[in-house]
Enzyme design. Sequence first.
Site, PDB file in Angstrom:
ATOM      1  N   CYS A 171       2.059  -3.078   2.778  1.00  0.00           N
ATOM      2  CA  CYS A 171       0.660  -2.849   2.465  1.00  0.00           C
ATOM      3  C   CYS A 171      -0.128  -3.910   3.149  1.00  0.00           C
ATOM      4  O   CYS A 171       0.380  -4.668   3.881  1.00  0.00           O
ATOM      5  CB  CYS A 171       0.399  -2.970   1.007  1.00  0.00           C
ATOM      6  N   HIS A 192      -7.445   3.093  12.007  1.00  0.00           N
ATOM      7  CA  HIS A 192      -7.202   4.525  12.189  1.00  0.00           C
ATOM      8  C   HIS A 192      -8.441   5.229  12.726  1.00  0.00           C
ATOM      9  O   HIS A 192      -8.345   6.132  13.559  1.00  0.00           O
ATOM     10  CB  HIS A 192      -6.756   5.180  10.881  1.00  0.00           C
ATOM     11  N   CYS A 210      -5.233   5.669   5.454  1.00  0.00           N
ATOM     12  CA  CYS A 210      -5.067   4.415   4.723  1.00  0.00           C
ATOM     13  C   CYS A 210      -6.405   3.749   4.479  1.00  0.00           C
ATOM     14  O   CYS A 210      -7.151   3.513   5.421  1.00  0.00           O
ATOM     15  CB  CYS A 210      -4.139   3.478   5.481  1.00  0.00           C
ATOM     16  N   CYS A 268      -5.179  -4.297   0.652  1.00  0.00           N
ATOM     17  CA  CYS A 268      -5.716  -3.453  -0.400  1.00  0.00           C
ATOM     18  C   CYS A 268      -5.626  -4.153  -1.731  1.00  0.00           C
ATOM     19  O   CYS A 268      -6.427  -3.916  -2.611  1.00  0.00           O
ATOM     20  CB  CYS A 268      -4.983  -2.141  -0.459  1.00  0.00           C
ATOM     21  N   SER A 306       3.828   1.622  10.090  1.00  0.00           N
ATOM     22  CA  SER A 306       4.842   1.597   9.036  1.00  0.00           C
ATOM     23  C   SER A 306       5.916   2.648   9.266  1.00  0.00           C
ATOM     24  O   SER A 306       7.003   2.567   8.696  1.00  0.00           O
ATOM     25  CB  SER A 306       4.204   1.777   7.658  1.00  0.00           C
ATOM     26  N   GLU A 334       0.868  -1.166   0.000  1.00  0.00           N
ATOM     27  CA  GLU A 334       0.000   0.000   0.000  1.00  0.00           C
ATOM     28  C   GLU A 334       0.909   1.222   0.000  1.00  0.00           C
ATOM     29  O   GLU A 334       1.827   1.303   0.814  1.00  0.00           O
ATOM     30  CB  GLU A 334      -0.884   0.015   1.245  1.00  0.00           C
ATOM     31  N   CYS A 352      -6.021   0.143   6.146  1.00  0.00           N
ATOM     32  CA  CYS A 352      -6.052   0.142   7.618  1.00  0.00           C
ATOM     33  C   CYS A 352      -7.205   0.988   8.134  1.00  0.00           C
ATOM     34  O   CYS A 352      -7.157   1.468   9.276  1.00  0.00           O
ATOM     35  CB  CYS A 352      -4.766   0.728   8.169  1.00  0.00           C
ATOM     36  N   ARG A 363      -0.523  -4.199  10.900  1.00  0.00           N
ATOM     37  CA  ARG A 363       0.884  -3.928  10.654  1.00  0.00           C
ATOM     38  C   ARG A 363       1.643  -3.551  11.919  1.00  0.00           C
ATOM     39  O   ARG A 363       2.848  -3.360  11.860  1.00  0.00           O
ATOM     40  CB  ARG A 363       1.034  -2.812   9.626  1.00  0.00           C
TER      41      ARG A 363
END
Lengths: 604, 331
Positions: free
Chosen positions: A580, A75, A68, A583, A536, A16, A71, A513
């Site tokens: 990523c 979030h 994102c 996605c 990330s 991603e 995600c 992640r």
Amino acid sequence: MAASRTLVIDPVTRIEGHLRIQANTTANADGTYTISRASSSSTMVRGIELIMKGRDPREAWAFAQRICGVCTVVHGVTSARAVENALGITVPSNAEMIRNLMIASQYMHDHVMHFYLLHMLDWVDVTSAIKADPAKAATLQASMSTYANNTASYFTGVKSKLTTFINSGQLGIFAKGYWGHSAYKLSPEQNLVLMAHYLECLSWSRSIVKLHTIFGGKDPHPSVVVGGMPCAISSSGGGTGKISTGTAVNSASLKMVSDLITTMRNFVDQVYLPDAIMMCKAYTDAAKSGGTDWSTIGESVGNYLCYGEFPSTNINDPASFLIPRGVIIGRDLSKIYPIDVTNTSEFQEFVAHSWYDYKTASKNAGLHPWSGETTFNYTGPAPGYTTLPDNAESYSWIKSPRWRGRAMEVGPLAHVLMMYAKGNTTAKTLVQQCFGKIGWTVDANLTRFHSTLGRTLARAIETKLIGDGMVGWYNKLMSNINGGDVSVFNNAKWAPTTWPASAKGFGFTEAPRGALGHWVVIDNQKISNYQCVVASQWNAGPRDAAGVAGPYEAGLQGHPIANFDQPIEVLRTIHSFDPCIGCAVHLTDPDGQASVTVDFNDFA
Amino acid sequence: MTDLEKTDSIDSPDFEFPAEPGTVGERLVNLGVSRRGFLKFCTALTSTMALEASMAPKLAYALTTSRPCIIYMSFQECTGCLESLVNSYGTTIENLILTSFSLDYQETLQAAAGTAAEAARNEAMTKNAGKYILVVDGSIPANAKSGYFVSAGESGVDRLNKAAANAAFVVAVGSCAAFGGLPGASPNPTGAVPVSSIIKNKTVVNVSGCPPIAEVITGVLAYYLTNNALPALDANKRPTMYYGKTVHSSCYREENERAGHVANFGDAAARAGGCLRPLGCKGPRTHAACATMRWNQGLSFPIQSGHGCIGCTEPGFWDFGGLYTKTSGGD
């Protein structure tokens, strides 16, 4: 002195977002290369934290969610939790369980999609699969699990589809892959089994996202709300789809949620986890035939951070979390260090090698997120460049977060190590079983885990543990509802007039992640500062002021490159971090015969 | 004979799917799909596209013969649009439409990386020059020298201009590509602009939404396949067949008057499906198909799951003045 060459992968695909890997390599006598220093760069910025300033903190979730589209749930929930934390809002038990289910279902979706669509082509040669013996593939599948699709005729069908596709010459998104590379080590039958599941997981994923749609109205970017969830439990009507009264959360859709959880767990138990074990074993045993043992390569920094997630009670009760909170240093699983997110010297972000400045501090300083800054200062070359300057200068839009000055790896490996170190017996047993099947020694530090393959196995292991956890959270939700508790929202502090003049909050989750934190400062009912430190960032960030490499950069150190023009080894380790997530899912047969799934039942 | 004239033949009892290698027709034959089942499918598809039922045979013909190249490029985006397009819906209509195209470049899916991926894209654009459809998600920083978006060493502006130069037309998917979206929200720190601000000499279709409904994206492409022309567009370059009505005017809660108005997310009206306008629902000013088509196989949409519409298909919706501020109009 050996010759050196600069390796550039830009864009890094099957992730991603926008990532560039640049590495200094040294030529070896046999024509191969070795990475001596790698740099990880993000080359895109949007400034979302700046856009959020001055806005109503109750709507922050919608902005943060768009960080994102993969995600998205985590979030949104993390943002709501940050504001709830700042204002002292507790959410009802039902909202807590619905959030658990939504985050968990994102794990199921993202991890499975990552394994098959984003990571697998680093290990599976599509063109080898068509040389497989379908009967042997069926025997192989039957030896791995009780999955229903284990017949020779099933694999004959898949092989036929793949053969037609490859022979068509129109490879679409498979064009110019590194097929035939010497690093591919699986047998034709193993390749065929994995490609079959690559195709199968597409329709599986399309069905399971419905859990988000029931509770959040759509996927991606479902709704959440400060104070709980907006999805009121329906007091009238039933059914799914085009209802005329009540809400989407009714008896029919709650039954559907239960069925979806079963669908998720079955695929993980019978397909994903057995496949991950098979792949890890094959790429460990590859060393016996002169290849690389990928369980001995790719370790990043040896330090692991978790904020924790999946409360069985509420988010303010870390003791009830499935994924525990804490830090592991230097692979040492005998000690878990506590964390304090409010400690300004403990959590800091550095911009020494990032395209930002600090107005209130020097460029080499670290700032705690509550006093953090987002001040752009692009000093890179004018676009049209081929290489970024060497690492004395800034080279990324990502900031470098540090815990007590240390780089931290976050993500599935951190989660499983933390569960193991904390003494979760279910997790320990599963880890030991998987290690045994692969042939990895179970030592005190779980040495093999700290590797490229270790990350990939840990991801599959946690998917099973979280999938199993969903049953309990669902049962608690249903038990509440059946007992008459239908509350999903706490209205007590909805009105801004009830808020203090100033407040600070921290919201967190463990995203698929890894550790995700939002720090918010609220003044006079408006956001005065908002800083996100995302998973990330921990993994992909550039070097800090002391020159310490981030996990991607550290993980690539010393990597062998067999063919300079086909740097598959870099992709293996970078993808093992999952830059990523789900996605990518689709690859719905871009070119034709490979993956078409057409169901005409509704029209026949 | 034009393509559209040929399409009458599918009505004939003797019609067989075109079975040339590589066509969708061949795949359908291989899958054992009957002509009758396929026509029924196309009839259903035309209804989702707001087309006359008589268009079904033309659609069927187009879907079984053409396979235009799609180059899908991403700029300042979040991958939510792609997630919606390919992941979030059922296996029938959408798959078939996707199999009607040749998706030759998509970074999130591409097996090859770096220079090999760039080479694959350039090859496809050269081979299909003048014919390929350029799909774009994400906004673009207007200043090419800013460094706010760079990929493969190139600025977003340069990358977009080069990709658009030989495209048949451009589809701006999502509100970022269509209107600047979140990066363009006040104070627009990166100077983000929509595709139409950069590409002036080519048709740009805006398929807005954050993200758009999957079937809306694919429906626009299928319309082009069927008619060899683009659908009618509104003043914001959005297809009127999907963006012609407000969410409020087609919302079940607008008709569900007995439930009353929701004062807070936990009250009785919320549970009964009452109108969410007191909590800032932007349905009255938002043009979208959410209330009619709904999401993820028609399962729900934000209002059905209890939250007001945030207006995500409209230009500038992030600066409408507050997610929870009551909007006027629409009574």
